[in-house]
Design a protein around this motif. Structure first.
Motif, mmCIF file in Angstrom:
data_model
loop_
_atom_site.group_PDB
_atom_site.id
_atom_site.type_symbol
_atom_site.label_atom_id
_atom_site.label_comp_id
_atom_site.label_asym_id
_atom_site.label_seq_id
_atom_site.Cartn_x
_atom_site.Cartn_y
_atom_site.Cartn_z
ATOM 1 N N PHE A 95 0.849 -1.176 0.000
ATOM 2 C CA PHE A 95 0.000 0.000 0.000
ATOM 3 C C PHE A 95 0.888 1.230 0.000
ATOM 4 C CE2 PHE A 95 -3.402 2.839 0.696
ATOM 5 C CZ PHE A 95 -2.912 3.826 1.542
ATOM 6 N N GLU A 96 0.469 2.244 -0.771
ATOM 7 C CA GLU A 96 1.165 3.519 -0.726
ATOM 8 C C GLU A 96 0.146 4.613 -0.447
ATOM 9 O OE1 GLU A 96 4.855 2.541 -3.763
ATOM 10 O OE2 GLU A 96 3.560 4.261 -4.165
ATOM 11 N N GLY A 97 0.407 5.402 0.576
ATOM 12 C CA GLY A 97 -0.412 6.576 0.830
ATOM 13 C C GLY A 97 0.298 7.761 0.205
ATOM 14 N N TRP A 98 -0.382 8.406 -0.713
ATOM 15 C CA TRP A 98 0.225 9.535 -1.420
ATOM 16 C C TRP A 98 -0.309 10.854 -0.889
ATOM 17 C CZ3 TRP A 98 -0.700 7.701 -7.162
ATOM 18 C CH2 TRP A 98 0.070 6.553 -7.399
ATOM 19 N N VAL A 99 0.512 11.878 -0.927
ATOM 20 C CA VAL A 99 0.037 13.211 -0.564
ATOM 21 C C VAL A 99 -0.841 13.717 -1.707
ATOM 22 C CG1 VAL A 99 0.681 15.579 -0.022
ATOM 23 C CG2 VAL A 99 2.091 13.667 0.809
ATOM 24 N N ARG A 100 -2.070 14.079 -1.341
ATOM 25 C CA ARG A 100 -3.071 14.526 -2.305
ATOM 26 C C ARG A 100 -3.038 16.036 -2.402
ATOM 27 N NH1 ARG A 100 -7.366 12.299 0.446
ATOM 28 N NH2 ARG A 100 -8.217 14.345 0.904
ATOM 29 N N ASN A 101 -3.428 16.587 -3.550
ATOM 30 C CA ASN A 101 -3.359 18.043 -3.717
ATOM 31 C C ASN A 101 -4.668 18.744 -3.355
ATOM 32 O OD1 ASN A 101 -5.053 17.418 -5.823
ATOM 33 N ND2 ASN A 101 -3.744 18.299 -7.436
ATOM 34 N N HIS A 102 -5.607 18.002 -2.712
ATOM 35 C CA HIS A 102 -6.869 18.636 -2.325
ATOM 36 C C HIS A 102 -7.409 17.932 -1.082
ATOM 37 C CE1 HIS A 102 -9.517 15.348 -3.836
ATOM 38 N NE2 HIS A 102 -8.502 15.148 -4.632
ATOM 39 N N HIS A 103 -8.142 18.700 -0.289
ATOM 40 C CA HIS A 103 -8.800 18.130 0.874
ATOM 41 C C HIS A 103 -9.979 19.017 1.237
ATOM 42 C CE1 HIS A 103 -8.759 16.762 5.336
ATOM 43 N NE2 HIS A 103 -9.431 15.909 4.603
ATOM 44 N N LEU A 104 -11.154 18.425 1.314
ATOM 45 C CA LEU A 104 -12.383 19.151 1.658
ATOM 46 C C LEU A 104 -12.548 20.404 0.795
ATOM 47 C CD1 LEU A 104 -12.287 18.751 5.542
ATOM 48 C CD2 LEU A 104 -13.666 17.475 3.895
ATOM 49 N N GLY A 105 -12.274 20.234 -0.487
ATOM 50 C CA GLY A 105 -12.498 21.330 -1.433
ATOM 51 C C GLY A 105 -11.407 22.365 -1.513
ATOM 52 N N LYS A 106 -10.351 22.204 -0.711
ATOM 53 C CA LYS A 106 -9.269 23.201 -0.735
ATOM 54 C C LYS A 106 -8.035 22.623 -1.437
ATOM 55 C CE LYS A 106 -9.389 26.196 2.923
ATOM 56 N NZ LYS A 106 -9.180 26.644 4.311
ATOM 57 N N ASP A 107 -7.311 23.508 -2.110
ATOM 58 C CA ASP A 107 -6.070 23.101 -2.763
ATOM 59 C C ASP A 107 -4.954 23.016 -1.729
ATOM 60 O OD1 ASP A 107 -6.752 25.190 -5.663
ATOM 61 O OD2 ASP A 107 -7.287 23.102 -5.253
ATOM 62 N N VAL A 108 -4.340 21.834 -1.674
ATOM 63 C CA VAL A 108 -3.252 21.611 -0.724
ATOM 64 C C VAL A 108 -1.916 21.922 -1.392
ATOM 65 C CG1 VAL A 108 -2.025 19.862 0.645
ATOM 66 C CG2 VAL A 108 -4.541 19.847 0.539
ATOM 67 N N LEU A 109 -1.132 22.810 -0.783
ATOM 68 C CA LEU A 109 0.196 23.137 -1.321
ATOM 69 C C LEU A 109 1.233 22.114 -0.865
ATOM 70 C CD1 LEU A 109 0.399 27.015 -0.884
ATOM 71 C CD2 LEU A 109 -0.163 25.698 -2.939
ATOM 72 N N HIS A 110 1.190 21.814 0.420
ATOM 73 C CA HIS A 110 2.071 20.794 0.955
ATOM 74 C C HIS A 110 1.548 20.398 2.329
ATOM 75 C CE1 HIS A 110 3.950 24.216 3.169
ATOM 76 N NE2 HIS A 110 4.245 23.290 4.054
ATOM 77 N N LEU A 111 2.101 19.353 2.887
ATOM 78 C CA LEU A 111 1.755 19.038 4.267
ATOM 79 C C LEU A 111 3.024 18.702 5.040
ATOM 80 C CD1 LEU A 111 1.832 15.704 4.524
ATOM 81 C CD2 LEU A 111 -0.368 15.904 3.396
ATOM 82 N N GLU A 112 2.882 18.720 6.351
ATOM 83 C CA GLU A 112 3.998 18.392 7.224
ATOM 84 C C GLU A 112 3.527 17.376 8.250
ATOM 85 O OE1 GLU A 112 5.897 22.878 6.853
ATOM 86 O OE2 GLU A 112 5.518 22.052 8.859
ATOM 87 N N TYR A 113 4.282 16.304 8.382
ATOM 88 C CA TYR A 113 3.982 15.300 9.395
ATOM 89 C C TYR A 113 4.903 15.504 10.590
ATOM 90 C CZ TYR A 113 1.038 12.300 6.441
ATOM 91 O OH TYR A 113 0.035 11.779 5.670
ATOM 92 N N GLU A 114 4.294 15.505 11.779
ATOM 93 C CA GLU A 114 5.045 15.588 13.023
ATOM 94 C C GLU A 114 4.802 14.295 13.792
ATOM 95 O OE1 GLU A 114 4.389 19.197 15.319
ATOM 96 O OE2 GLU A 114 4.237 17.973 17.126
ATOM 97 N N ALA A 115 5.800 13.817 14.495
ATOM 98 C CA ALA A 115 5.632 12.579 15.261
ATOM 99 C C ALA A 115 6.224 12.717 16.657
ATOM 100 C CB ALA A 115 6.308 11.421 14.539
ATOM 101 N N PHE A 116 5.670 11.954 17.583
ATOM 102 C CA PHE A 116 6.342 11.720 18.868
ATOM 103 C C PHE A 116 7.159 10.451 18.586
ATOM 104 C CE2 PHE A 116 7.775 11.303 22.876
ATOM 105 C CZ PHE A 116 6.953 10.849 23.893
ATOM 106 N N ALA A 117 8.342 10.665 18.092
ATOM 107 C CA ALA A 117 9.098 9.576 17.462
ATOM 108 C C ALA A 117 9.293 8.327 18.317
ATOM 109 C CB ALA A 117 10.435 10.100 16.938
ATOM 110 N N PRO A 118 9.771 8.453 19.564
ATOM 111 C CA PRO A 118 10.000 7.221 20.335
ATOM 112 C C PRO A 118 8.733 6.390 20.484
ATOM 113 C CG PRO A 118 10.983 9.103 21.440
ATOM 114 C CD PRO A 118 10.129 9.650 20.340
ATOM 115 N N LEU A 119 7.605 7.071 20.725
ATOM 116 C CA LEU A 119 6.356 6.343 20.912
ATOM 117 C C LEU A 119 5.797 5.855 19.576
ATOM 118 C CD1 LEU A 119 4.219 5.308 22.826
ATOM 119 C CD2 LEU A 119 3.119 7.553 22.756
#
Lengths: 150, 79
Positions: free
Chosen positions: A30-54
């Motif tokens: 499976f590949e999850g791709w970054v989409r260029n739209h969400h809820l009718g808005k144009d997405v420029l980019h996204l940023e993922y943040e994690a609590f890495a150890p957990l």
């Protein structure tokens, strides 16, 4: 390690290679791709943040659960971190099994479980200048198929 | 006691910090969240967020100890 967080250097081909075994007859990815739209808005980019150890701990646990619940041989999960552009890879999952049915099931289980439980958060940036931390509890996008939450 | 608090995503944005050291008498991780929420107005109730203590998910009732690191996490949105 079977679950990885990737800041842009992960070699997906190498993870697939780790799953390539002569006793496996089926491989599901499976590949999850970054989409260029969400809820009718144009997405420029996204940023993922994690609590890495957990996130790493929880991710490993999920793969262990997949290995015990499904008749599969092995699995790998890679989740992107940091800034991603539309078209880039947000999540990659690979599963190998003797037979294909279990590979499909385990792959589905893993993406649903990753989305539900791993401490990673998506920050979306839109063309109109706004940005939002995606809230899965209020998302009403009909294209989503949220798994049941306990 | 002295506890390190980690904030993530929207909670980090609202608090304006990713991490801080707090002095507290809260008995539990949930109690500490309520304290911090009351002081800073984080906009989420304890039952809306996920909690962790020392890199493990925990319940709100998890006892707090000196030197702990706790994490206050909004609903996850990975994948």
């Amino acid at each position: 390690m079977r679950f990885h967080l990737d800041n842009g250097v992960a070699d997906i081909g190498a993870f697939r290679q780790e799953l390539l075994r002569l006793d496996a007859g089926g491989y599901c990815s499976f590949e999850g791709w970054v989409r260029n739209h969400h809820l009718g808005k144009d997405v420029l980019h996204l940023e993922y943040e994690a609590f890495a150890p957990l996130a790493l701990k929880q991710g490993e646990l999920l793969v262990e659960q997949a290995l015990s619940r499904f008749d599969i041989l092995d699995a790998r999960v890679v989740h992107g971190l940091g800034k991603l552009m539309p078209g880039e890879l947000a999540v990659w999952i690979g599963v190998c099994a003797v037979h294909r049915a279990s590979a499909f099931e385990a792959c589905r289980f893993l993406i649903d479980a990753v989305k539900d439980t791993v401490p990673v958060w998506k920050h979306e940036f839109y063309a109109d200048g706004s940005s939002v931390w995606v809230d899965p509890t209020t998302c009403t996008c009909s294209a989503h198929n949220h798994s049941d939450k306990a | 006691m002295k506890v390190t608090v980690l904030y993530f995503a929207l909670l980090k944005q609202r608090r304006g910090l990713s991490e801080e050291c707090v002095q507290t008498d809260a008995a539990s991780v949930g109690g500490l969240y309520q304290e911090v929420n009351a002081r800073h107005g984080l906009g989420m109730e304890a039952n809306q967020i996920k909690l962790a203590r020392n890199e493990d998910f925990c319940a709100a009732s998890e006892p707090l100890a000196d030197g702990d690191t706790v994490a206050f996490m909004p609903p996850v949105s990975g994948g």
